[in-house]
Design an enzyme around this catalytic site. Structure first.
Site, PDB file in Angstrom:
ATOM      1  N   LYS A  98      53.199  39.696  36.919  1.00 53.51           N
ATOM      2  CA  LYS A  98      54.350  39.264  37.380  1.00 53.51           C
ATOM      3  C   LYS A  98      55.394  39.595  36.583  1.00 53.51           C
ATOM      4  CE  LYS A  98      53.804  35.298  39.688  1.00 53.51           C
ATOM      5  NZ  LYS A  98      53.899  33.771  40.001  1.00 53.51           N
TER       6      LYS A  98
ATOM      7  N   GLU B  86      48.673  40.992  26.797  1.00 51.47           N
ATOM      8  CA  GLU B  86      47.508  41.805  26.756  1.00 51.47           C
ATOM      9  C   GLU B  86      47.606  42.775  27.853  1.00 51.47           C
ATOM     10  OE1 GLU B  86      46.613  37.125  25.934  1.00 51.47           O
ATOM     11  OE2 GLU B  86      47.744  38.344  27.273  1.00 51.47           O
TER      12      GLU B  86
ATOM     13  N   GLY C 208      48.514  32.655  39.825  1.00 52.45           N
ATOM     14  CA  GLY C 208      48.051  33.979  39.541  1.00 52.45           C
ATOM     15  C   GLY C 208      46.350  33.726  40.053  1.00 52.45           C
ATOM     16  N   ARG C 209      45.740  32.684  39.871  1.00 57.32           N
ATOM     17  CA  ARG C 209      44.387  32.769  40.295  1.00 57.32           C
ATOM     18  C   ARG C 209      44.265  32.595  41.874  1.00 57.32           C
ATOM     19  NH1 ARG C 209      46.076  28.640  37.558  1.00 57.32           N
ATOM     20  NH2 ARG C 209      46.291  26.473  38.256  1.00 57.32           N
TER      21      ARG C 209
ATOM     22  N   GLU D 126      41.122  26.378  35.214  1.00 53.73           N
ATOM     23  CA  GLU D 126      42.414  26.527  35.152  1.00 53.73           C
ATOM     24  C   GLU D 126      43.189  25.581  36.048  1.00 53.73           C
ATOM     25  OE1 GLU D 126      44.201  30.192  33.273  1.00 53.73           O
ATOM     26  OE2 GLU D 126      44.906  30.136  35.339  1.00 53.73           O
TER      27      GLU D 126
ATOM     28  N   HIS E  79      14.846  32.331  34.856  1.00 52.80           N
ATOM     29  CA  HIS E  79      14.196  32.876  33.627  1.00 52.80           C
ATOM     30  C   HIS E  79      14.852  32.570  32.437  1.00 52.80           C
ATOM     31  CE1 HIS E  79      10.712  34.564  36.058  1.00 52.80           C
ATOM     32  NE2 HIS E  79      11.829  34.804  36.982  1.00 52.80           N
TER      33      HIS E  79
ATOM     34  N   LYS F  67      48.746  30.792  22.819  1.00 51.74           N
ATOM     35  CA  LYS F  67      49.644  32.034  23.078  1.00 51.74           C
ATOM     36  C   LYS F  67      50.892  31.876  21.725  1.00 51.74           C
ATOM     37  CE  LYS F  67      49.146  33.675  27.747  1.00 51.74           C
ATOM     38  NZ  LYS F  67      49.600  34.004  28.913  1.00 51.74           N
TER      39      LYS F  67
END
Length: 552
Positions: free
Chosen positions: A205, A211, A266-267, A352, A383, A511
């Site tokens: 954005k 990153e 964002g999510r 979040e 399993h 951050k």
């Protein structure tokens, strides 16, 4: 007022004391209609919530709690564009991105829908051009590989949908997702692709996420090492951003910048321009079907009474376990290989959103909020960690997810898959007592003494709650509805816990500290002092790499 002081909450506390030792298998024995009464179908989704430690009184009191928390008004506030993200002063309008009717959605006196439709149309034009071969690379070759570079909400949603709906993908296109700043991930992708036939989608954005920009710049350098001419970047990089100046400085043609807005978290953004990779991979018709499925769940959530409202029911059940049974985690177990990334997506969406301890009024809560969300493919998990869920000491509610359609599966496989998911839900509910275990061992011919010694190890307490979510089939529409279902469930829980589900300040502290540590790792000087452990770790890195020249 604190949640714990509300009349409905106190009534639930009293009711919990009456119900906490009741066993679900007895509830089923007393009520032959339980399975059909605690069942709901919305569009392509069915929910069986009968295997929960509830009765009619539980559900009534949970609905009373929702009403006392003014849930209906809060739902209306979200859909109408009120700035319910109070810490950032933003509206929460991801529902507008999939709106299928012509009514306006007003924000600050402006209808947001014309811009939403404009961006969607530009996405469709671009994806059509790339899919049909009109969009060519700098050597006039068609695009065969698409690399989405993002992180968090700019990665997980699109990744999950593309993997879930892979059978709808364009046969020519390979889709890759890069999020990890560890260079191994992007290098492994670059090793598989060719600059002449690759499109990079840079999803950020602000176009400043460390990153994402680090990976994007590495991709840019790799591309230019082959193409040599920066003007060719315009044919191979597009941006999903709002920062036109930074996009332009990178070399991306701003005509190939697709906008989204600060009222899209964002999510919650896979429905926006962040979904460009989805549209390219699956085609615009399937992307529209994804939006349609979400819209249908939006309408159901907005209009259905609480007693028949699928997101509200799931949310209230979660609150029942978190706040009264002290269930600290919740498992997502899809029994479909296509849904293997769904637990990871819900992890971010839920934790979040509701991993908060401060109310909207700024007070520290005196009750638990969002649970730890975890999960994996259910058939494999049987399993692995299901042992703990069956016989361990923790209570962990489970969402089982499967599809009814066996189309596209190999003969006999889908029946085995569904027999396992149905059996696991039944086993978690019923359990096995000592008498059953002891009798079964005797029937197998085991001596009495040995059977008595072994039987306690074969006891399952049962009474472990689960929801069964069944999709008619894995389709764009059903996936849209499934994602929207969880979005709204999470919103309801945040509304009742009185927290802001739409900020994420918890990601900022690390951050901030990383910036100073990065400077010290690269340049050797620290702007701020660190604790002795952190400083020791920094020194270990610098000592080990002393004399090594890094190209950053």
């Amino acid at each position: 007022m604190s949640l714990t002081t509300l009349h409905a909450f106190k009534a639930l506390e009293t009711h919990f004391q009456d119900l906490k030792h009741a066993h679900m298998k007895d509830m089923f024995a007393r009520d032959p209609q339980r399975a059909t009464r605690y069942f709901l179908k919305v569009g392509d989704l069915s929910l069986d919530y009968s295997k929960n430690r509830i009765d009619d009184e539980t559900l009534k009191l949970l609905r009373d709690l929702a009403e006392e928390c003014a849930l209906k008004r809060k739902i209306e506030a979200m859909f109408s564009g009120e700035k319910i993200n109070t810490t950032e002063g933003r509206a929460v309008l991801h529902t507008a991105l999939r709106k299928q009717t012509q009514e306006p959605v007003m924000l600050d006196g402006q209808d947001v829908m014309p811009k939403v439709r404009e961006v969607l149309a530009r996405m469709a034009d671009f994806s059509d051009a790339l899919r049909c071969g009109r969009w060519l690379g700098y050597t006039n070759q068609i695009i065969t590989d698409v690399v989405n570079i993002g992180i968090g909400g700019s990665d997980l949603g699109a990744l999950m949908v593309c993997k879930a709906l892979k059978r709808y993908a364009h046969p020519r296109l390979n889709m890759y997702f890069v999020s990890n700043v560890d260079g191994i991930q992007i290098q492994s992708v670059l090793d598989k692709i060719h600059p002449e036939t690759t499109l990079f989608i840079v999803a950020s954005k602000t176009f400043s996420t460390q990153e994402t920009l680090t990976n994007a710049l590495s991709a840019r350098a790799w591309f230019l090492a082959h193409a040599h001419d920066e003007t060719h970047i315009a044919k191979h990089f597009v941006a999903l951003s709002t920062n036109k100046q930074a996009v332009q400085a990178f070399g991306i043609d701003t005509n190939n910048m697709f906008e989204f807005w600060n009222w899209v978290g964002g999510r919650y953004s896979l429905w926006s321009a962040i979904g460009l990779s989805i549209m390219i991979y699956l085609g615009k018709e399937n992307f529209y079907a994804l939006l349609q499925g979400a819209f249908e769940m939006d309408q159901h959530f907005k209009n259905a009474p609480f007693e028949h409202n699928m997101p509200v029911i799931l949310a209230l059940l979660g609150i029942w376990y978190v706040n009264f049974f002290d269930a600290g985690s919740h498992l997502i177990a899809p029994y479909d290989q296509y849904l293997r990334y769904f637990p990871r997506f819900i992890q971010q969406l839920d934790m979040e959103s509701n991993g908060k301890r401060t109310t909207l009024g700024g007070e520290v809560v005196d009750y638990d909020t969002g649970p730890i969300i975890w999960g994996d493919i259910g058939i494999n998990s049987q399993h692995a960690f299901f042992q703990l869920l069956h016989q361990g000491t923790h209570l962990t509610p489970i969402d089982f997810i499967a599809s009814l359609s066996k189309e596209g599966n190999l003969p006999g496989h889908h029946e085995i898959l569904l027999s396992n998911v149905f059996a696991q839900a039944e086993a978690f509910m019923k359990g096995k007592d000592y008498k059953e275990a002891y009798t079964q061992l005797l029937e197998k011919g085991m001596p009495d003494t040995q059977a008595r010694a072994l039987a306690p190890h074969r006891v399952f307490s049962g009474n472990r709650p689960s929801n069964m979510l069944l999709l008619d089939a894995i389709t764009p529409k059903s996936i849209g509805s499934l994602v929207a279902l969880y979005e709204h469930k999470i919103f309801v829980q945040g509304a009742i816990w009185d927290i802001n589900s739409f900020d994420q300040w918890g990601v900022e502290l690390g951050k901030e500290l990383a910036k100073d540590i990065l400077t010290q790792l690269r340049e050797g000087s620290a702007q701020n002092p660190h604790d002795s452990s952190t400083q020791h770790l920094i020194n270990l890195y610098k000592t080990y790499n002393k004399g090594v020249l890094h190209a950053d």
